[in-house]
Design an enzyme around this catalytic site. Structure first.
Site, mmCIF file in Angstrom:
data_model
loop_
_atom_site.group_PDB
_atom_site.id
_atom_site.type_symbol
_atom_site.label_atom_id
_atom_site.label_comp_id
_atom_site.label_asym_id
_atom_site.label_seq_id
_atom_site.Cartn_x
_atom_site.Cartn_y
_atom_site.Cartn_z
ATOM 1 C CG ASP A 1 15.884 38.125 -23.646
ATOM 2 O OD1 ASP A 1 15.441 37.638 -24.698
ATOM 3 O OD2 ASP A 1 15.766 37.579 -22.533
ATOM 4 C CE LYS B 1 11.626 33.503 -27.835
ATOM 5 N NZ LYS B 1 11.319 34.910 -27.646
ATOM 6 C CD1 TRP B 2 13.635 24.645 -26.092
ATOM 7 C CD2 TRP B 2 12.482 23.166 -27.309
ATOM 8 N NE1 TRP B 2 13.716 23.436 -25.460
ATOM 9 C CE2 TRP B 2 13.020 22.507 -26.184
ATOM 10 C CE3 TRP B 2 11.724 22.427 -28.218
ATOM 11 C CZ2 TRP B 2 12.821 21.146 -25.948
ATOM 12 C CZ3 TRP B 2 11.547 21.073 -27.985
ATOM 13 C CH2 TRP B 2 12.085 20.443 -26.857
ATOM 14 C CG ASP B 3 13.007 31.095 -23.722
ATOM 15 O OD1 ASP B 3 14.228 31.030 -23.525
ATOM 16 O OD2 ASP B 3 12.368 32.158 -23.679
#
Ligand code: GLA
Length: 630
Positions: free
Chosen positions: A440, A368-370
């Protein structure tokens, strides 16, 4: 610049390049068109090549500028507008004289607007397009950096509407050196006379069949578990293993440890940049947990935010000059972090190597690349002033290149694009990542509005949605409502499983098993919005039909209703009128379970709702023998 036609070339039937020349600069401009007949779309990009012996300064290079026919009546612009926790809200506005600008200029795509547009015309009747009727011109950019889409009404002397889109020229300039070339992102463009529903289906099909990285594009997305809403930064080997054991029993397929596993990361104040396991939380590293997760039959996934650094990190202490900043000014923090300057080749190489080491050391199948802040001081002190204005493009190109190189070395890893929720949901991301995080906000009711906007432009498969305990509206949602809302895309679980009772765990297990039986339809099928775009998203119903058109599923939601209100039957779409369909699932009392396609499309079906914030899932399938032959 004055461009003259030079020649054109058609290759492979569906590719056209028109070559133009500016003789004064000795600059060649290539306009590339690519047609996708299977999804009725066209892509356009521009390439510039400097054949002169001096650098040419580019100040704006858009991907395309397209005039729409002037005799279609008044146009309305539909955009996906939003904010953190409220992404991709569908907003429509009439096009009047002047410029209407949708844009992002914070280095990433952003939450305020999404690089998608749809323009529908009234046809002189005063009404615009609906879900199933009317003309819609639409498109989106394959770009995750500063972008803009400008819709302009001009009179020349007749009225004309023009759409121009591409890299944002805000704080942009590019020094095109002799022999060098510059390429814009693709702009995807489409037209349909069949309303917004067809526009969405064309975009979805393009994303599924052409855009998403292969081979994962054709694979079903796994049911995932994510730790973020369950425990926040408080992840450790023992608690994660306990959650993993529960997740495995539910039928989860990939277990993702979110933020908090690395460096001195106990809050958002420290640790970004130090990508090794926190020794207190994971005393023996990540390997024992990964082995246990695999023994439980799940893949393992990890959260990273590779473009960022906290000032309180070993990386920043060693390389304070690696972040975007101006000399003599303290860089402004946002979420206590700064952005690494990926325009610098050495920083890009560092990030690539660091991630390669993480993916090589551990058996990770999901990253998961935030990306969690906008840019403020876009300075690069060691570069020339001209080159500093290339930051916004160089950063995104480096990002794409790092992901592409990692995919080449670790082809089995799924990559998720996340930016404080849905800040990187765009077709540029979907050309490199496997899916995006839409928001989110995981409240299942709020999420219906966000998901409706998301799915206007992007395929459900590319949208993970989690079942959590979030309840912004104090609605005390049922587990079924939470699951049905999250089943609209790729399903995830984000709740603290320790808080679910045995009976809730059992129900969750059943919902996950049910999702697995319908997921190929949801993830690879066609979407029909049965309630259109104009109703309240809380009362929406979406039909997902398998590609073979034999089976499908309807997910329907009811926010609340007055007791005197007639209940709305849902008219299904694109069935074979003379075929008989079997129905099962949450049907209202008295509904037939064996109905012709014609009856389902004209009279419809009534789902069973149980009061406010309720939901229903109805599956349908064709009987083998036609009643009349089609
Ligand atoms: C962002 C993401 C969340 C979560 C947190 C972790 O806000 O959108 O899903 O990963 O970061 O800090």
């Amino acid at each position: 610049m004055r461009l003259e036609y030079s020649e054109h070339q058609i290759t492979e039937e569906d590719k056209l390049t028109i070559r133009l020349l500016d003789r004064a600069y000795n600059l060649e401009v290539k306009l590339d068109f690519q047609l996708y007949q299977d999804c009725d779309l066209l892509k356009r990009r521009v390439r510039l090549i400097n054949h002169g012996d001096r650098a040419v300064k580019l100040e704006q290079v858009l991907s395309a500028s397209v005039p729409l026919p002037g005799d279609c009546g008044d146009f309305q612009l539909t955009g996906l507008i939003g904010a953190h926790l409220l992404e991709t809200k569908i907003e429509r506005q009439p096009i009047r004289a002047g410029r209407h600008v949708l844009e992002g200029r914070q280095l990433y795509t952003g939450h305020a607007a999404n690089p998608f547009f749809a323009l529908d015309a009234s046809g002189g009747q005063g009404e615009g397009a609906t879900e199933t009727t009317g003309q819609v011109w639409f498109g989106g950019l394959e770009w995750s950096g500063n972008w803009k889409i400008v819709v302009e009404q001009v009179r020349s002397p007749e009225q004309l509407v023009r759409v121009s889109a591409g890299i944002n020229d805000y704080d942009f300039a590019w020094q095109l050196q002799p022999s060098a070339s510059f390429q814009t992102p693709w702009l995807v463009l489409g037209y349909t006379g069949k309303g917004f529903g067809q526009a969405s289906r064309n975009l979805h099909r393009y994303q599924l069949d052409h855009l998403l990285p292969k081979p994962q594009a054709t694979q079903l997305r796994p049911v995932l578990y994510n730790s973020w809403e369950a425990v926040g930064f408080d992840v450790n080997a023992i608690s994660q293993l306990a959650l993993a054991e529960k997740a495995a029993k539910l039928g989860v397929e990939v277990f993702v440890v979110d933020d908090g596993w690395f460096g001195r990361r106990n809050s958002d104040k420290a640790g970004l940049g130090d990508w090794w396991p926190n020794p207190t939380k994971f005393p023996k590293g990540l390997a024992p947990l990964i082995e246990r997760v695999e023994a439980l039959g799940m893949d393992f996934g990890l959260w990273v935010e590779p473009e960022m650094v906290n000032p309180d990190s070993d990386l920043y202490r060693a390389h304070p000059d690696w972040v975007y900043h101006f000399v003599g000014r303290t860089p402004s923090l946002s979420r206590n972090q700064l952005i690494l300057n990926l325009a610098r080749p050495d920083v890009k190489e560092y990030v690539l190597t660091m991630l390669d080491v993480v993916l090589s050391r551990y058996n990770i199948k999901y990253l998961k690349w935030d990306y969690n802040r906008p840019i403020s001081e876009a300075g690069w002190p060691s570069a020339s002033l001209e080159q500093q204005r290339e930051i916004s493009v160089r950063h995104v190109r480096s990002l794409y290149d790092i992901v592409a190189q990692l995919r080449g070395k670790h082809p089995e890893v799924l990559f998720e694009a996340c930016a404080s929720g849905g800040g990187r949901a765009d077709m540029g991301s979907l050309a490199h990542f496997d899916h995006a995080w839409a928001s989110d906000n995981t409240d299942p009711f709020d999420r219906l509005a966000i998901q409706q906007g998301y799915m206007l432009a992007y395929a459900p498969k590319t949208m993970y949605a989690w079942v959590t305990q979030s309840d912004h509206n104090r609605a005390n949602y049922s587990l079924q409502y939470r699951f049905h809302s999250a089943m609209m895309g790729s399903l995830g679980i984000g709740t603290n499983l320790n808080n679910w009772s045995e009976s809730e765990l059992k129900q969750a297990q059943e919902f996950i098993a049910e999702y697995k039986t319908i997921r190929s339809c949801i993830q690879h099928g066609q979407v029909y919005r049965l309630t259109g775009l104009n109703g309240r998203p809380g009362n929406q119903a979406v039909q997902y039909q398998a590609q073979d058109a034999q089976t499908g599923v309807v997910l329907a939601f009811q926010q609340r209703e007055h007791f005197w209100q007639n209940r709305h039957r849902l008219q299904l779409q694109n069935l074979k009128p003379y075929r008989v369909y079997y129905l099962k699932g949450d049907l209202a009392d008295g509904e037939h379970t064996r109905v012709s396609g014609q009856a389902l499309m004209e009279y419809g079906v009534l789902p069973r709702f149980e009061g406010q914030y309720s939901s229903a899932l109805v599956g349908y399938g064709c009987e083998i023998i036609d009643t009349k032959g089609v």
